[in-house]
Design a protein around this motif. Structure first.
Motif, PDB file in Angstrom:
ATOM      1  N   THR A  53       7.758 -16.695  14.104  1.00 31.20           N
ATOM      2  CA  THR A  53       7.414 -16.021  15.366  1.00 31.20           C
ATOM      3  C   THR A  53       5.833 -16.490  15.672  1.00 31.20           C
ATOM      4  O   THR A  53       5.246 -17.105  14.956  1.00 31.20           O
ATOM      5  N   THR A  54       5.477 -16.030  17.023  1.00 36.02           N
ATOM      6  CA  THR A  54       4.190 -16.624  17.357  1.00 36.02           C
ATOM      7  C   THR A  54       3.042 -15.641  16.585  1.00 36.02           C
ATOM      8  O   THR A  54       2.017 -15.959  16.129  1.00 36.02           O
ATOM      9  N   PHE A  55       3.525 -14.444  15.979  1.00 33.45           N
ATOM     10  CA  PHE A  55       2.769 -13.500  15.298  1.00 33.45           C
ATOM     11  C   PHE A  55       2.374 -14.489  14.060  1.00 33.45           C
ATOM     12  O   PHE A  55       1.202 -14.419  13.744  1.00 33.45           O
ATOM     13  N   SER A  56       3.354 -15.043  13.230  1.00 32.12           N
ATOM     14  CA  SER A  56       3.108 -15.765  11.882  1.00 32.12           C
ATOM     15  C   SER A  56       2.312 -16.973  12.450  1.00 32.12           C
ATOM     16  O   SER A  56       1.420 -17.458  11.818  1.00 32.12           O
ATOM     17  N   ILE A  57       2.881 -17.759  13.400  1.00 22.93           N
ATOM     18  CA  ILE A  57       2.190 -19.017  13.626  1.00 22.93           C
ATOM     19  C   ILE A  57       0.640 -19.075  14.260  1.00 22.93           C
ATOM     20  O   ILE A  57      -0.012 -19.778  13.740  1.00 22.93           O
ATOM     21  N   TYR A  58       0.354 -17.723  14.729  1.00 21.94           N
ATOM     22  CA  TYR A  58      -1.036 -17.645  15.162  1.00 21.94           C
ATOM     23  C   TYR A  58      -1.861 -16.713  14.084  1.00 21.94           C
ATOM     24  O   TYR A  58      -2.922 -16.220  14.643  1.00 21.94           O
ATOM     25  N   GLY A  59      -1.352 -16.657  12.934  1.00 21.00           N
ATOM     26  CA  GLY A  59      -2.295 -15.983  11.817  1.00 21.00           C
ATOM     27  C   GLY A  59      -2.134 -14.748  11.493  1.00 21.00           C
ATOM     28  O   GLY A  59      -2.741 -14.521  10.346  1.00 21.00           O
ATOM     29  N   HIS A  60      -1.018 -14.027  11.919  1.00 22.71           N
ATOM     30  CA  HIS A  60      -0.639 -12.757  11.305  1.00 22.71           C
ATOM     31  C   HIS A  60       0.031 -12.841  10.107  1.00 22.71           C
ATOM     32  O   HIS A  60       0.583 -13.846   9.696  1.00 22.71           O
ATOM     33  N   VAL A  61      -0.767 -12.029   8.985  1.00 23.72           N
ATOM     34  CA  VAL A  61      -0.126 -11.915   7.700  1.00 23.72           C
ATOM     35  C   VAL A  61       1.089 -10.783   7.618  1.00 23.72           C
ATOM     36  O   VAL A  61       0.501  -9.608   7.976  1.00 23.72           O
ATOM     37  N   SER A  62       2.122 -11.129   7.396  1.00 20.33           N
ATOM     38  CA  SER A  62       3.299 -10.061   7.404  1.00 20.33           C
ATOM     39  C   SER A  62       3.342  -8.834   6.534  1.00 20.33           C
ATOM     40  O   SER A  62       3.730  -8.244   6.726  1.00 20.33           O
ATOM     41  N   ALA A  63       2.828  -9.461   5.353  1.00 20.08           N
ATOM     42  CA  ALA A  63       2.966  -8.426   4.045  1.00 20.08           C
ATOM     43  C   ALA A  63       1.818  -7.403   4.433  1.00 20.08           C
ATOM     44  O   ALA A  63       0.536  -8.055   4.753  1.00 20.08           O
ATOM     45  N   PRO A  64       1.782  -6.150   4.314  1.00 21.33           N
ATOM     46  CA  PRO A  64       3.029  -5.598   3.649  1.00 21.33           C
ATOM     47  C   PRO A  64       4.069  -5.469   4.543  1.00 21.33           C
ATOM     48  O   PRO A  64       4.037  -4.994   5.851  1.00 21.33           O
ATOM     49  N   ALA A  65       5.349  -5.784   4.249  1.00 16.26           N
ATOM     50  CA  ALA A  65       6.570  -5.952   5.114  1.00 16.26           C
ATOM     51  C   ALA A  65       7.574  -5.103   4.366  1.00 16.26           C
ATOM     52  O   ALA A  65       7.743  -5.101   3.218  1.00 16.26           O
ATOM     53  N   ALA A  66       8.231  -4.080   5.310  1.00 15.86           N
ATOM     54  CA  ALA A  66       9.341  -3.180   4.724  1.00 15.86           C
ATOM     55  C   ALA A  66      10.534  -3.437   5.279  1.00 15.86           C
ATOM     56  O   ALA A  66      10.904  -3.819   6.367  1.00 15.86           O
ATOM     57  N   PHE A  67      11.658  -3.131   4.398  1.00 20.63           N
ATOM     58  CA  PHE A  67      13.211  -3.366   4.761  1.00 20.63           C
ATOM     59  C   PHE A  67      13.819  -2.232   4.065  1.00 20.63           C
ATOM     60  O   PHE A  67      13.628  -1.811   3.051  1.00 20.63           O
ATOM     61  N   ALA A  68      14.397  -1.625   5.019  1.00 18.97           N
ATOM     62  CA  ALA A  68      15.221  -0.581   4.656  1.00 18.97           C
ATOM     63  C   ALA A  68      16.731  -0.643   4.966  1.00 18.97           C
ATOM     64  O   ALA A  68      17.081  -1.432   5.981  1.00 18.97           O
ATOM     65  N   ASP A  69      17.528   0.384   4.430  1.00 24.42           N
ATOM     66  CA  ASP A  69      18.958   0.112   4.507  1.00 24.42           C
ATOM     67  C   ASP A  69      19.809   1.311   5.026  1.00 24.42           C
ATOM     68  O   ASP A  69      18.902   2.270   5.259  1.00 24.42           O
ATOM     69  N   ASP A  70      20.939   1.440   5.045  1.00 28.50           N
ATOM     70  CA  ASP A  70      21.598   2.538   5.610  1.00 28.50           C
ATOM     71  C   ASP A  70      21.785   3.696   4.443  1.00 28.50           C
ATOM     72  O   ASP A  70      22.260   4.857   4.639  1.00 28.50           O
ATOM     73  N   LYS A  71      21.722   3.306   3.044  1.00 26.20           N
ATOM     74  CA  LYS A  71      21.995   4.003   1.933  1.00 26.20           C
ATOM     75  C   LYS A  71      20.650   4.755   1.433  1.00 26.20           C
ATOM     76  O   LYS A  71      20.785   5.578   0.524  1.00 26.20           O
ATOM     77  N   GLY A  72      19.432   4.555   2.168  1.00 23.60           N
ATOM     78  CA  GLY A  72      18.333   5.180   1.455  1.00 23.60           C
ATOM     79  C   GLY A  72      17.095   3.977   0.677  1.00 23.60           C
ATOM     80  O   GLY A  72      16.306   4.419   0.208  1.00 23.60           O
ATOM     81  N   ASN A  73      17.803   2.907   0.761  1.00 25.39           N
ATOM     82  CA  ASN A  73      16.823   1.843   0.044  1.00 25.39           C
ATOM     83  C   ASN A  73      15.897   1.479   0.926  1.00 25.39           C
ATOM     84  O   ASN A  73      16.130   1.024   1.866  1.00 25.39           O
ATOM     85  N   VAL A  74      14.716   1.535   0.282  1.00 25.03           N
ATOM     86  CA  VAL A  74      13.495   0.836   0.896  1.00 25.03           C
ATOM     87  C   VAL A  74      12.692   0.105  -0.077  1.00 25.03           C
ATOM     88  O   VAL A  74      12.204   0.484  -1.165  1.00 25.03           O
ATOM     89  N   THR A  75      12.421  -1.300   0.418  1.00 23.85           N
ATOM     90  CA  THR A  75      11.674  -2.246  -0.038  1.00 23.85           C
ATOM     91  C   THR A  75      10.623  -2.624   0.569  1.00 23.85           C
ATOM     92  O   THR A  75      10.525  -2.858   1.909  1.00 23.85           O
TER      93      THR A  75
END
Lengths: 362, 362
Positions: free
Chosen positions: B138-160
């Protein structure tokens, strides 16, 4: 409270390899890392469950990933510490002590390293009393602990937290995928447990048990006594078989080392045949086709002459082995526990668990 | 600020499929989910970058995983919302708006759904101006944004949450492994960005661009005009080729759909040969062996008669196609950007990027 010296750590490593029942990885590298911490002037302090305040916050730590990778991949050295610190940051509270997921294999050492680095004690107990392949196969999970938030950290500075999970199995699944993405292994730490919970749910005294087992082996070798006899005498173990490996099948299936081992008896087992089913650990032992021991009881394959553990990855044709059965802790034998760590949980559908009795003639 | 109606969402879905340049997944299911939110009485409000306060906290959301899985796996419906909420909980602050990682393909729809559910606006911009296969492209990452903390969630209730990462690439790697463990797809949200940063680093106006592209297609079909001409006129696109698919090689390699497409020209290209290199998206176009367009410029493969996008997974022998080149946004053409999303980044080592010029004769 007691403080471990280098000799104690050496003995624990030998004993933990035996409690690994073929799996859990070799504690040798962990032992070196642990002894390195002592050389840096740090201390490994051990507290018993009794000494632990009921409101103590205790974090379970250990490596996750294939033991084979753990041997070859150079660690940064603070993976488990970083995972623990991520939880401290998230919960806003310091941890009071560290405990092992499993005392069998290399994960016996990781908590001692973390404890030394953090300046907090390690508890003389664990969540398996042996080794099992998955993170959710602990007495912690079995008796109701919710592992999320669980943190995973690697050598490069990556830290991931499973903040919520649909079940304990999902912590294991996502954690393992994370460890694989991190290069095959990672340090892990699960949500803190109270001292009160651990007094109920942890397998007690297993660090001391590993140490005494290791000392028995060292002692027997020094005095030219039979180490297998000494192990059986110390732990109420039962000599199941002595024989030579005449056939060995090992294959990697779904991330597990599966296979079967055939022994041709000698000594008191001359003319007999022993068979062992492997899935990372030794799961089942048959003598002349009859099941004599099955998971979660401990099936040890020891070098016949030295008494040292032979782990599944170094098994080879012609090795002379003693097979010893050790009864598992009662916490592993309840109906709840057998659902997670009984024979059926490992795909052994045709064998019901029958508890191994202590020190009976084979 | 404007509010989208069902017709606008339909047009955006058609335009986003075109901007997907073959990849990014089909926006059709996302469109249904988005329209469902309207039926529940929720609103999709759009703000431009200009309207965004400099100190606004904006979160980029989208699905991560194989588009093929995204089509077949039933969503719980709030995966991206949950990922966003995990970040809100972690940072202790509410998000002011949502933005798309990529406007190409199905990830054009996810931010609109999340915005409607959370009652906040979606920004008329994105981080790609098209589709790319990885989260760090992404241009976000390319132009210096640090994506962490980044969250991932599924349909079952898991969140990482990836709390710390050694690089943007590591967020992608661990996030993708997490999505695979979660069943092949997950909702994701990266650390919030400020309005001021987005004014500098986001590709502006792409939601409106998708809508206008979609409206051009719908309009042309209604009026029996040539939709490909209309797309070229609207966007300064260049007609690269018209022809019939006479050969198609597709294989799944390392999680990517790779392959090559051969077209036999008709109309103004009679007697000529067109070739397209595929890696999820259309990366390179050759006419009679000569490169005429290459990533990050947009190579569109459109149905010759309807002007609708043909995505890589539905390509088949005999299809009559128009190939159109669209110049990418200048933010994708800088040296920093080309390192991440230029031909070499996709393993096309022998072709240097030469910007496609706008609306020249083919």
């Amino acid at each position: 409270m007691r403080i471990l010296d280098e000799a104690a750590i050496e003995a624990i490593a030998i004993g933990a390899a035996i409690l690994g029942t073929g799996g859990g990885g070799n504690p040798y590298i962990g032992r070196l890392r642990c002894q390195q911490e002592l050389k840096r002037g740090r201390q490994v302090r051990v507290v018993t469950l009794d000494e632990l305040p009921d409101d103590a916050r205790v974090v379970a730590v250990g490596g996750i990933g294939a033991p084979v990778v753990g041997i070859e991949k150079i660690r940064q050295g603070e993976e488990c510490l970083r995972a623990m610190q991520a939880l401290e940051q998230l919960t806003g509270a310091k941890m009071d002590a560290v405990i092992a997921f499993e005392m069998g294999g290399s994960n016996s050492m990781a908590p001692m390293v973390t404890a030394a680095q953090a300046g907090i004690p390690v508890v003389d107990a664990d969540g398996m009393g042996r080794a099992f392949p998955e993170l959710d196969m602990t007495t912690f999970s079995i008796y109701g602990h919710v592992s999320a938030p669980a943190a995973f950290a690697d050598d490069k500075g990556n830290v991931t937290v499973v903040q919520a999970a649909a079940s304990e199995k999902w912590v294991e699944r996502i954690g393992r995928a994370t460890a694989i993405a991190m290069g095959g292994s990672a340090g892990s730490a699960i949500a803190p447990m109270s001292g009160a919970f651990l007094k109920r749910a942890a397998v007690p005294g297993t660090l001391t048990q590993a140490q005494l087992l290791g000392e028995a082996v060292l002692h027997a070798n020094r005095l030219h006594q039979n180490p297998v006899d000494m192990i059986c005498a110390r732990e109420g173990g039962r000599r199941l078989f002595e024989g030579k490996i005449v056939d060995l099948q090992r294959r990697l299936e779904g991330g597990f080392a599966r296979g079967e081992l055939t022994l041709e008896g000698f000594g008191q087992n001359t003319g007999e045949r022993g068979e062992i089913v492997i899935q990372n650990e030794f799961l089942l032992f048959r003598r002349n086709g009859v099941v004599e021991a099955v998971v979660p009881d401990l099936i040890l394959v020891l070098d016949h002459d030295t008494g040292h553990a032979i782990t599944t990855e170094v098994l080879r044709y012609g090795q002379r082995c003693a097979v010893v059965g050790l009864p598992c802790h009662p916490l592993l034998r309840t109906p709840e526990a057998l659902q997670v760590i009984g024979p059926a949980a490992f795909g052994i559908a045709d064998v019901a668990y029958r508890p191994l009795s202590s020190s009976q003639p084979g």
